[in-house]
Design an enzyme around this catalytic site. Structure first.
Site, PDB file in Angstrom:
ATOM      1  N   GLY A  25     -21.322 -27.831  34.853  1.00 22.57           N
ATOM      2  CA  GLY A  25     -22.069 -28.008  33.601  1.00 22.57           C
ATOM      3  C   GLY A  25     -22.706 -29.316  33.567  1.00 22.57           C
ATOM      4  O   GLY A  25     -22.092 -30.457  33.857  1.00 22.57           O
ATOM      5  N   ARG A  47     -23.389 -23.561  39.421  1.00 25.69           N
ATOM      6  CA  ARG A  47     -21.957 -23.188  39.778  1.00 25.69           C
ATOM      7  C   ARG A  47     -22.071 -22.360  40.844  1.00 25.69           C
ATOM      8  O   ARG A  47     -22.467 -21.274  40.666  1.00 25.69           O
ATOM      9  CB  ARG A  47     -21.259 -22.950  38.538  1.00 25.69           C
ATOM     10  N   SER A  48     -21.929 -22.851  41.983  1.00 24.82           N
ATOM     11  CA  SER A  48     -21.998 -21.803  43.183  1.00 24.82           C
ATOM     12  C   SER A  48     -20.948 -21.206  43.806  1.00 24.82           C
ATOM     13  O   SER A  48     -19.896 -21.643  43.915  1.00 24.82           O
ATOM     14  CB  SER A  48     -22.420 -22.837  44.336  1.00 24.82           C
ATOM     15  N   ASP A  84     -14.093 -30.818  37.589  1.00 24.31           N
ATOM     16  CA  ASP A  84     -12.908 -30.514  38.443  1.00 24.31           C
ATOM     17  C   ASP A  84     -13.321 -29.337  39.706  1.00 24.31           C
ATOM     18  O   ASP A  84     -12.739 -29.568  40.814  1.00 24.31           O
ATOM     19  CB  ASP A  84     -11.634 -30.284  37.714  1.00 24.31           C
ATOM     20  N   THR A  94     -18.938 -34.409  33.023  1.00 23.29           N
ATOM     21  CA  THR A  94     -18.767 -33.320  32.163  1.00 23.29           C
ATOM     22  C   THR A  94     -18.741 -33.811  30.637  1.00 23.29           C
ATOM     23  O   THR A  94     -18.092 -34.952  30.524  1.00 23.29           O
ATOM     24  CB  THR A  94     -17.510 -32.489  32.561  1.00 23.29           C
ATOM     25  N   ASP A 147     -16.648 -32.673  28.682  1.00 22.95           N
ATOM     26  CA  ASP A 147     -15.369 -32.194  28.052  1.00 22.95           C
ATOM     27  C   ASP A 147     -14.337 -33.394  28.047  1.00 22.95           C
ATOM     28  O   ASP A 147     -13.351 -33.138  27.188  1.00 22.95           O
ATOM     29  CB  ASP A 147     -14.968 -31.031  28.832  1.00 22.95           C
ATOM     30  N   ASP A 163     -12.132 -33.934  30.220  1.00 19.51           N
ATOM     31  CA  ASP A 163     -10.975 -33.482  30.586  1.00 19.51           C
ATOM     32  C   ASP A 163     -10.295 -33.715  31.787  1.00 19.51           C
ATOM     33  O   ASP A 163      -9.381 -33.063  32.647  1.00 19.51           O
ATOM     34  CB  ASP A 163     -10.837 -31.937  30.472  1.00 19.51           C
ATOM     35  N   ARG A 213     -13.766 -25.541  26.343  1.00 21.62           N
ATOM     36  CA  ARG A 213     -13.104 -24.341  26.819  1.00 21.62           C
ATOM     37  C   ARG A 213     -11.671 -24.285  27.105  1.00 21.62           C
ATOM     38  O   ARG A 213     -10.820 -23.622  26.541  1.00 21.62           O
ATOM     39  CB  ARG A 213     -13.685 -23.601  27.990  1.00 21.62           C
TER      40      ARG A 213
HETATM   41  O1  F6P Z   1     -17.566 -27.663  31.274  1.00 19.10           O
HETATM   42  C1  F6P Z   1     -18.669 -28.085  30.153  1.00 19.10           C
HETATM   43  C2  F6P Z   1     -18.674 -26.982  29.132  1.00 19.10           C
HETATM   44  O2  F6P Z   1     -19.774 -27.360  28.314  1.00 19.10           O
HETATM   45  C3  F6P Z   1     -17.560 -26.271  28.182  1.00 19.10           C
HETATM   46  O3  F6P Z   1     -17.230 -27.299  27.118  1.00 19.10           O
HETATM   47  C4  F6P Z   1     -18.279 -24.995  27.909  1.00 19.10           C
HETATM   48  O4  F6P Z   1     -17.003 -24.187  27.751  1.00 19.10           O
HETATM   49  C5  F6P Z   1     -18.830 -24.614  29.197  1.00 19.10           C
HETATM   50  O5  F6P Z   1     -19.292 -25.747  29.833  1.00 19.10           O
HETATM   51  C6  F6P Z   1     -20.208 -23.831  28.890  1.00 19.10           C
HETATM   52  O6  F6P Z   1     -20.629 -23.389  30.097  1.00 19.10           O
HETATM   53  P1  F6P Z   1     -22.128 -22.586  30.321  1.00 19.10           P
HETATM   54  O7  F6P Z   1     -23.040 -23.616  30.162  1.00 19.10           O
HETATM   55  O8  F6P Z   1     -21.975 -22.088  31.785  1.00 19.10           O
HETATM   56  O9  F6P Z   1     -22.157 -21.517  29.393  1.00 19.10           O
END
Ligand code: F6P
Length: 323
Positions: free
Chosen positions: A11, A72-73, A103, A127, A129, A131, A173
């Site tokens: 992300g 995301r590959s 991660d 990220t 998040d 986390d 998430r």
């Molecule tokens: O990992 C970052 C994040 O923004 C999460 O908080 C969220 O759940 C996810 O990515 C959303 O991913 P996507 O952009 O693939 O919908």
């Protein structure tokens, strides 16, 4: 090591551009050549890379998103995909990579280096998040919490004007860091996060108490990965038991992923980018570069991906006590 590459993966997060800039400029200052790989591992496999110069990263420090784009590959998860990636690196004479991501990015890097030990990868936590274990703050988090805070402030105005109960869903998430800090900063009545089991009875007790004590406008911040569901699901459960509440829901969503990075973000991203290149050139690999108590810390990928940063219980207590 004469030639290195940089990419962003997973992300996207505000501040990634500041980090790319720092990587490119540090490497060039140290007499090295830098390639930018577009769309992370996916772009590497597809040989989507280009030589970066000092001017390539002019005027990007203030921009959200990532000039290298992100992905995301799924192909990189397979040995054939990783083989292709290795062949591209060999073709270009690239021996080291600075990987900016989360991660998933670091797990991929670890597997790759086990198979191809002549390639060195250093990770930078990117990220929203927050986390990742091994850094107090990840790139993107500070901007995301400020974006969430501003949006919640706006909602509070209208919530108060109409005596409404709002459930506001923020990203996360698997992690409640965005929810927790944005809840404290906006004086929310409650926060629901994946790390804590949600007690619906307790939540309703608190909301009803407020309602009967002249506090009819309330804000509940919900992390998207909460065990009781997202904002809409939780609102339905509350409405079924408390029809007297005038309830509305807002999902902040990807608005939290974009925007101009804050000052803290730009400085953190620049520092981590600079230290990442220095570490790589000094022979360090398979570590994530983080900042803990304002000091640079290297955490092996294995640890950074196995553990998650823990929620500070004092922050949870603050929401409850100060509401
Ligand atoms: O990992 C970052 C994040 O923004 C999460 O908080 C969220 O759940 C996810 O990515 C959303 O991913 P996507 O952009 O693939 O919908």
């Amino acid at each position: 090591m004469q030639r290195i590459a940089v990419f962003t993966s997973g992300g996207d997060a505000p501040g990634m551009n500041a980090c790319i800039r720092a990587v490119v400029r540090t490497a060039i200052a140290l007499g090295k050549e830098v390639y930018g790989i577009r769309r992370g591992y996916a772009g590497l496999i597809e040989e989507d890379l280009f030589r970066m110069e000092k001017h390539t990263v002019s005027n990007i420090i203030q921009l959200g998103g990532t000039i290298l784009q992100s992905a995301r590959s799924t192909e990189f998860l397979k040995p054939e995909g990783r083989r292709k990636a290795y062949e591209v690196l060999k073709k270009y004479g690239i021996e080291g990579i600075v990987a900016i991501g989360g991660d998933g990015t670091f797990r991929g890097a670890r597997v790759f280096m086990e198979e191809y030990p002549d390639i060195a990868i250093v990770g930078i936590p990117g990220t929203i998040d927050n986390d990742l274990y091994g850094t107090d703050f990840t790139i993107g988090y500070d901007t995301a919490i400020n974006t969430a805070m501003n949006a919640i402030d706006n909602i509070k105005d209208t919530a108060n004007a109409h005596n409404r109960l709002f459930f506001i869903e923020v990203m996360g998430r698997d992690a409640g860091f965005i929810a927790l800090r944005s809840a404290i900063a906006t004086g929310a009545e409650a926060v629901l996060i994946p790390e804590e089991k949600t007690d619906m009875d307790e939540l309703i007790r608190m909301l009803e108490y407020n309602y009967h004590h002249k506090k009819r406008a309330s804000i509940v911040v919900v992390a998207e990965g909460d065990d009781a569901g997202g904002a809409f699901q939780i609102a339905d459960q509350v409405k079924a038991r408390c029809p007297q509440f005038d309830i509305r829901c807002t999902v902040l969503g990807h608005v939290q992923r974009g925007g101009r990075p804050t000052c803290m973000e730009r400085v953190l991203a620049s520092r981590l980018g600079m230290e990442g290149v220095r570490a790589l050139l000094a022979g360090t690999k398979s570590v994530m570069v983080g900042e803990v108590h304002r000091q640079i810390v290297f955490t092996p990928f294995e640890q950074a991906t196995k553990h998650h940063q823990k929620i500070n219980p004092v922050l949870i207590e603050m929401v409850e006590l100060l509401a």
